[in-house]
Design a protein around this motif. Structure first.
Motif, PDB file in Angstrom:
ATOM      1  N   ALA A 571       0.850  -1.196   0.000  1.00 17.19           N
ATOM      2  CA  ALA A 571       0.000   0.000   0.000  1.00 17.19           C
ATOM      3  C   ALA A 571       0.879   1.237   0.000  1.00 17.19           C
ATOM      4  O   ALA A 571       2.012   1.219   0.495  1.00 17.19           O
ATOM      5  N   ALA A 572       0.346   2.329  -0.579  1.00 19.32           N
ATOM      6  CA  ALA A 572       1.127   3.564  -0.671  1.00 19.32           C
ATOM      7  C   ALA A 572       0.185   4.746  -0.829  1.00 19.32           C
ATOM      8  O   ALA A 572      -1.020   4.596  -1.061  1.00 19.32           O
ATOM      9  N   LEU A 573       0.766   5.943  -0.683  1.00 19.22           N
ATOM     10  CA  LEU A 573       0.052   7.197  -0.894  1.00 19.22           C
ATOM     11  C   LEU A 573       0.782   8.004  -1.961  1.00 19.22           C
ATOM     12  O   LEU A 573       2.002   7.937  -2.074  1.00 19.22           O
ATOM     13  N   SER A 574       0.019   8.790  -2.735  1.00 27.40           N
ATOM     14  CA  SER A 574       0.614   9.632  -3.774  1.00 27.40           C
ATOM     15  C   SER A 574      -0.316  10.791  -4.054  1.00 27.40           C
ATOM     16  O   SER A 574      -1.550  10.645  -3.979  1.00 27.40           O
ATOM     17  N   ASP A 575       0.261  11.944  -4.371  1.00 30.50           N
ATOM     18  CA  ASP A 575      -0.605  13.078  -4.694  1.00 30.50           C
ATOM     19  C   ASP A 575      -1.178  12.970  -6.105  1.00 30.50           C
ATOM     20  O   ASP A 575      -2.166  13.621  -6.425  1.00 30.50           O
ATOM     21  N   ARG A 576      -0.576  12.133  -6.961  1.00 32.30           N
ATOM     22  CA  ARG A 576      -1.061  11.966  -8.330  1.00 32.30           C
ATOM     23  C   ARG A 576      -0.972  10.505  -8.732  1.00 32.30           C
ATOM     24  O   ARG A 576      -0.111   9.778  -8.249  1.00 32.30           O
ATOM     25  N   VAL A 577      -1.866  10.113  -9.641  1.00 34.66           N
ATOM     26  CA  VAL A 577      -1.882   8.745 -10.145  1.00 34.66           C
ATOM     27  C   VAL A 577      -1.518   8.783 -11.628  1.00 34.66           C
ATOM     28  O   VAL A 577      -2.076   9.584 -12.380  1.00 34.66           O
ATOM     29  N   PRO A 578      -0.588   7.942 -12.064  1.00 33.69           N
ATOM     30  CA  PRO A 578      -0.208   7.961 -13.486  1.00 33.69           C
ATOM     31  C   PRO A 578      -1.391   7.655 -14.406  1.00 33.69           C
ATOM     32  O   PRO A 578      -2.314   6.939 -14.049  1.00 33.69           O
ATOM     33  N   LEU A 579      -1.314   8.229 -15.602  1.00 30.63           N
ATOM     34  CA  LEU A 579      -2.276   7.978 -16.682  1.00 30.63           C
ATOM     35  C   LEU A 579      -3.694   8.419 -16.347  1.00 30.63           C
ATOM     36  O   LEU A 579      -4.661   7.879 -16.900  1.00 30.63           O
ATOM     37  N   THR A 580      -3.846   9.394 -15.462  1.00 29.59           N
ATOM     38  CA  THR A 580      -5.184   9.909 -15.174  1.00 29.59           C
ATOM     39  C   THR A 580      -5.300  11.387 -15.548  1.00 29.59           C
ATOM     40  O   THR A 580      -6.251  12.057 -15.155  1.00 29.59           O
ATOM     41  N   GLY A 581      -4.329  11.890 -16.323  1.00 30.64           N
ATOM     42  CA  GLY A 581      -4.416  13.254 -16.835  1.00 30.64           C
ATOM     43  C   GLY A 581      -4.286  14.326 -15.791  1.00 30.64           C
ATOM     44  O   GLY A 581      -4.879  15.394 -15.918  1.00 30.64           O
ATOM     45  N   ASN A 582      -3.521  14.077 -14.742  1.00 27.50           N
ATOM     46  CA  ASN A 582      -3.387  15.059 -13.654  1.00 27.50           C
ATOM     47  C   ASN A 582      -1.912  15.228 -13.310  1.00 27.50           C
ATOM     48  O   ASN A 582      -1.443  14.785 -12.272  1.00 27.50           O
ATOM     49  N   ASN A 704      -3.801  10.415  -2.921  1.00 27.58           N
ATOM     50  CA  ASN A 704      -4.447   9.238  -3.485  1.00 27.58           C
ATOM     51  C   ASN A 704      -3.985   8.004  -2.725  1.00 27.58           C
ATOM     52  O   ASN A 704      -2.804   7.880  -2.369  1.00 27.58           O
ATOM     53  N   VAL A 705      -4.903   7.100  -2.483  1.00 25.11           N
ATOM     54  CA  VAL A 705      -4.612   5.832  -1.833  1.00 25.11           C
ATOM     55  C   VAL A 705      -4.383   4.781  -2.908  1.00 25.11           C
ATOM     56  O   VAL A 705      -5.141   4.685  -3.878  1.00 25.11           O
ATOM     57  N   LEU A 706      -3.328   3.988  -2.760  1.00 23.33           N
ATOM     58  CA  LEU A 706      -3.035   2.886  -3.670  1.00 23.33           C
ATOM     59  C   LEU A 706      -2.832   1.630  -2.842  1.00 23.33           C
ATOM     60  O   LEU A 706      -1.960   1.598  -1.962  1.00 23.33           O
TER      61      LEU A 706
END
Length: 879
Positions: A571-582, A704-706
């Motif tokens: 599990a991890a946290l990120s301010d952005r998720v790849p391939l989501t246009g942000n 973002n939660v992953l």
């Protein structure tokens, strides 16, 4: 007065038609009787006298036609008779009429549906006052590949102070608010909007008032405007809502008014609340003053000021800003003025026009197909038409009759097509709400109805003119002498040409679909550099009440709970998720080298990530180490870069150990690792320079939660929500779903366009095959005697079949040749929509040409088989 008398005469004829017709019949018969009586008195026999009296006027019916032709309203009378005759004729040929009406309904319905989409998305003005004067101010930095992005606050202030070309100028910034105190905590999307935004758009609150100038200044009262939807759902549309409080991000806001629907519709959709003071959007002071591209200005051109004049004025202001703020990130960028509607939908204009061109081709194919059927039908009616001409019917009347039949078919097809268009639009809106701009506004409006009427009339003329032209040139003697149903030569070349047109247009659509399908297939085969399968994702928006210390505490606790979730392997946290246009491009520099001003530094995408981010997404580590729990505020800041970043800023050297100066805050961080490149923006965009900072060292309020888990997203969501609730029960978990689903939304528009174009191509293929079948069946029918004679002279069935198949094959090959040429032209218009596909992709062209040839061959086979079963005796006896 002459016009009024004519209108009165026409009205009188319409109201007293039967009586006038009876009077005309009585008058003509009375004249014939008197003329016969006069001749009898001259000694002529009664039979001969009557014959001479009728010959004098050319017959009773002929005289009636002459009298009617000189009467006002005669044309209406003739058209009425033609339409009634067409109804009777088509009622006797129900199958023929149903095929044509169904074909026209598909063609017209598809065109009306797609025109309604184009009209609603691209042509219909925005629902604001004088929307053609509204523009968006955007920034473009070609050196860093930034086109029409946001605007900085400092540049907005410069424009506001110096501009003289706008009558209104407003600023806004999007933000997410956490609404509490009214049931379950909920995230609400809204705007920080200046008080000038509503007047700029020409709107007013439907209840209450706009922000006051004092409320729009720093330190003003906390007030909020809510959407009509929120007003009705949460407050039952009660006007006493004014003055009540909403708790947003833990702070009370007083409701000042209710926004009109147009303020939360397209362009500003999903914005359920507005609060004042855009400068208070949660940004670091260095971002607010350093030129961060975060804001969205909208302006209204002053009366008499053209767009070009305003652009010239912005160029002057941009030059002054560059001089006054040389250290800001946006100092070297230019100011673009884009009409508001073009800014919103301009990127999709080419796609929709391409689809509209495709559906227009389908209608042309349908018209060619139906014209072929009508020509074949006309060939079988040549003796009937010649007989009518021999009996005195005018050629103009026959042409009018044939055109009336085609117009009647077109009107029936158009009526059914409107129903199909309505059903199609409902399906499109249902499936394309998240993909099609202004989807909620798509409908068959008066303009679309006008298009339907015009398309129907033009279609009726197109399918009726060719048979009418054939009728006007009928040789009466030759047609009366002809024993069979017609000859191949009577319109045969024209029918063959129509089949060639159908084949070529069908191949163009098939190749266009094949190229897009090949492009999508290759796009989906692209390795993004990470593994999204099996990853759950969701969002959390932390309110401003979280201080930096509380943010760090929250992330530490939440990360620890995520790591122990049942069924989670990582599990991890990120301010952005790849391939989501942000993506978040920002400036970087290398410490120990000459450091240029912010505006001249290279850009790279920045990510804030927790430990195990790379292992959760299975992004390989190329050098150095990953982040761990020790990378917090108590140790020097660290950073991880990707391979593209390393190649550009550290060519030929090991970047690990170097120090970067990151962002507008210019904080230093030491490079501790290098990871593999991933496709962050889109699958068809090459990897860009990226760097990653630890969330525990640079905490922000949106994350973002992953979670990589062997459980379904529906099973993971409650576990994550419970972990969040134990830390802060007022925080909602937003958009819980599989990462593959979120990434799939980024190509949904491409897939929808491919499905529509593919549907049009299949429909075109079916129509083209029907066209080949109808022409070959007519050829066989017209050449029955010839085929019978050949078989009587010993020709084997195989030779007859080869003759018929060869005829169809020649037409198909000619159509394929023209289709390939057309496809090469059309593919150039599609170049931007294709990914790693040659415009003349040989496999696509060859495979689809062979497919079309085989389909046409199959369509020709059945008439060819019928030809081999002709009985020579019966065929020759008929002749």
């Amino acid at each position: 007065m002459t016009v009024l008398r004519r209108l009165a005469s026409i009205a009188s004829w319409i109201l007293r038609r039967d009586r006038i017709e009876q009077q005309l019949d009585d008058e003509i018969r009375s004249f014939v009787e008197m003329s016969t009586a006069d001749r009898i008195r001259e000694g002529i026999s009664p039979t001969e006298a009557r014959r001479l009296a009728l010959a004098e006027i050319g017959g009773v019916e002929s005289m009636k036609e002459i009298v009617r032709a000189g009467r006002h309203g005669a044309l209406l009378d003739d058209l009425g008779r033609d339409v009634r005759y067409a109804f009777r004729l088509l009622a006797r040929e129900r199958t023929f009429a149903a095929v044509i009406v169904g074909t026209l309904a598909l063609g017209i319905g598809a065109n009306v549906a797609l025109f309604s989409v184009v009209n609603s998305v691209l042509l219909r003005p925005l629902p604001y006052y004088e929307p053609e004067r509204l523009v968006r101010l955007a920034s473009t930095d070609q050196a860093n590949n930034l086109t029409r992005i946001g605007f900085s606050y400092s540049r907005f202030l410069e424009v506001q102070q110096r501009q003289q070309v706008f009558s209104d100028l407003a600023l806004s910034a999007r933000n997410a608010f956490t609404l509490t105190g009214r049931g379950v905590p909920e995230q609400v999307i809204g705007l920080h909007a200046s008080a000038a935004l509503l007047p700029t758009l020409g709107l007013q609150p439907i209840v209450g008032r706009n922000f006051s100038p004092d409320e729009d200044r720093r330190g003003g009262l906390r007030v909020v405007l809510i959407s009509r939807q929120m007003w009705q759902q949460r407050f039952n549309g009660d006007v006493s809502v004014l003055g009540q409080a909403l708790t947003l991000d833990g702070a009370p806001y007083t409701i000042a008014g209710v926004l009109p629907d147009t303020a939360t519709a397209f362009l500003l959709n999903q914005q359920q609340i507005w609060v004042p003071r855009p400068s208070e959007v949660p940004l670091a002071q260095s971002q607010l003053q350093g030129g961060s591209y975060f804001f969205r200005p909208i302006a209204r051109l002053a009366p008499g000021v053209s767009l070009e004049q305003a652009r010239e004025a912005m160029n002057v202001i941009a030059a002054g800003y560059r001089t006054a703020h040389p250290g800001n990130v946006d100092a070297l960028s230019t100011i673009e003025l884009v009409p508001l509607l073009d800014d919103a939908v301009g990127a999709q204009r080419e796609s929709y026009l391409l689809l509209f061109g495709a559906v227009a081709c389908v209608l042309l194919i349908a018209c060619a197909n139906i014209a072929n059927l009508l020509l074949a039908r006309f060939a079988g009616r040549q003796r009937e038409i010649a007989t009518r001409l021999a009996l005195g019917a005018g050629r103009g009347a026959l042409v009018r009759q044939l055109v009336s039949e085609s117009m009647l078919l077109a009107v029936l097809g158009g009526a059914v097509g409107l129903l199909l268009a309505e059903w199609t639009l409902r399906a499109l809106v249902a499936f394309g709400t998240d993909v099609i701009p202004r989807a909620a506004e798509i409908r068959i409006d008066p303009i679309a109805l006008g298009f339907a009427v015009i398309a129907t009339l033009v279609t009726g003329l197109l399918i009726g003119l060719l048979p009418a032209m054939q009728a006007s040139g009928v040789n009466v003697l030759k047609a009366l002498k002809q024993a069979g149903p017609g000859s191949v030569g009577s319109g045969g070349y024209l029918r063959g040409a129509l089949v060639v047109v159908e084949i070529s247009l069908s191949l163009v659509l098939l190749i266009a679909t094949g190229l897009l399908l090949t492009s999508l297939e290759r796009l989906q085969r692209v390795d993004p550099g990470f593994e999204a399968q099996g990853v759950f994702t969701a969002q959390i928006a932390l309110p401003p009440r979280y201080s930096r210390a509380k943010l760090i505490e929250f992330y530490e606790q939440f990360y620890q709970r995520l790591a122990t979730l049942p069924g989670a392997s990582s599990a991890a946290l990120s301010d952005r998720v790849p391939l989501t246009g942000n993506q978040g491009p920002t400036v970087v520099a290398v410490a120990g080298r000459p450091i240029p001003p912010l505006s001249e530094r290279p850009h790279a995408n920045r990510y804030l990530v927790s430990p195990r981010y790379f292992s959760t997404l299975r992004i390989p580590l190329r050098a150095g180490r990953d982040f761990d729990e020790r990378d917090n505020t108590r140790v020097p800041q660290v950073v991880i870069i990707n391979e593209t970043f390393a190649r550009r800023l550290f060519p030929g050297e090991d970047p690990v150990g170097h120090t970067l100066v990151t962002g507008m805050a210019q904080q230093q961080a030491q490079v501790v690792g290098v990871v593999a490149d991933i496709r962050s923006e889109s699958l068809n965009t090459p990897p860009e320079p990226e760097y990653f900072l630890p969330t525990l060292q640079r905490p922000e309020t949106l994350t973002n939660v992953l979670v990589r888990s062997n459980l379904t997203p529906a099973a993971v969501a409650p576990l994550v929500r419970e972990a969040l609730r134990t830390i802060d029960p007022d925080l909602p978990l937003l958009q819980p779903e599989a990462l593959t689903a979120r990434i799939g939304q980024t190509v949904a528009n491409r897939k929808l366009g491919l499905v529509l174009l593919g549907g049009f191509a299949v429909l075109a293929l079916v129509l083209a095959s029907l066209g080949v079948y109808s022409v070959m069946a007519h050829v066989v029918a017209c050449r029955t005697s010839e085929i019978g004679l050949r078989m009587a002279l010993g020709a084997p069935p195989g030779a007859v079949m080869r003759m018929v198949l060869g005829h169809g094959r020649r037409l198909t090959l000619v159509g394929i040749a023209f289709g390939i040429a057309g496809a090469l032209v059309v593919s150039r218009l599609m170049q931007q929509a294709l990914f790693e596909v040659d415009l003349a992709e040989p496999l696509v062209y060859i495979a689809l040409s062979i497919t079309l040839l085989l389909v046409a061959e199959a369509a020709s086979f059945f008439p060819a088989r019928s030809a081999t079963r002709i009985d020579p005796v019966i065929a020759l006896r008929t002749d």
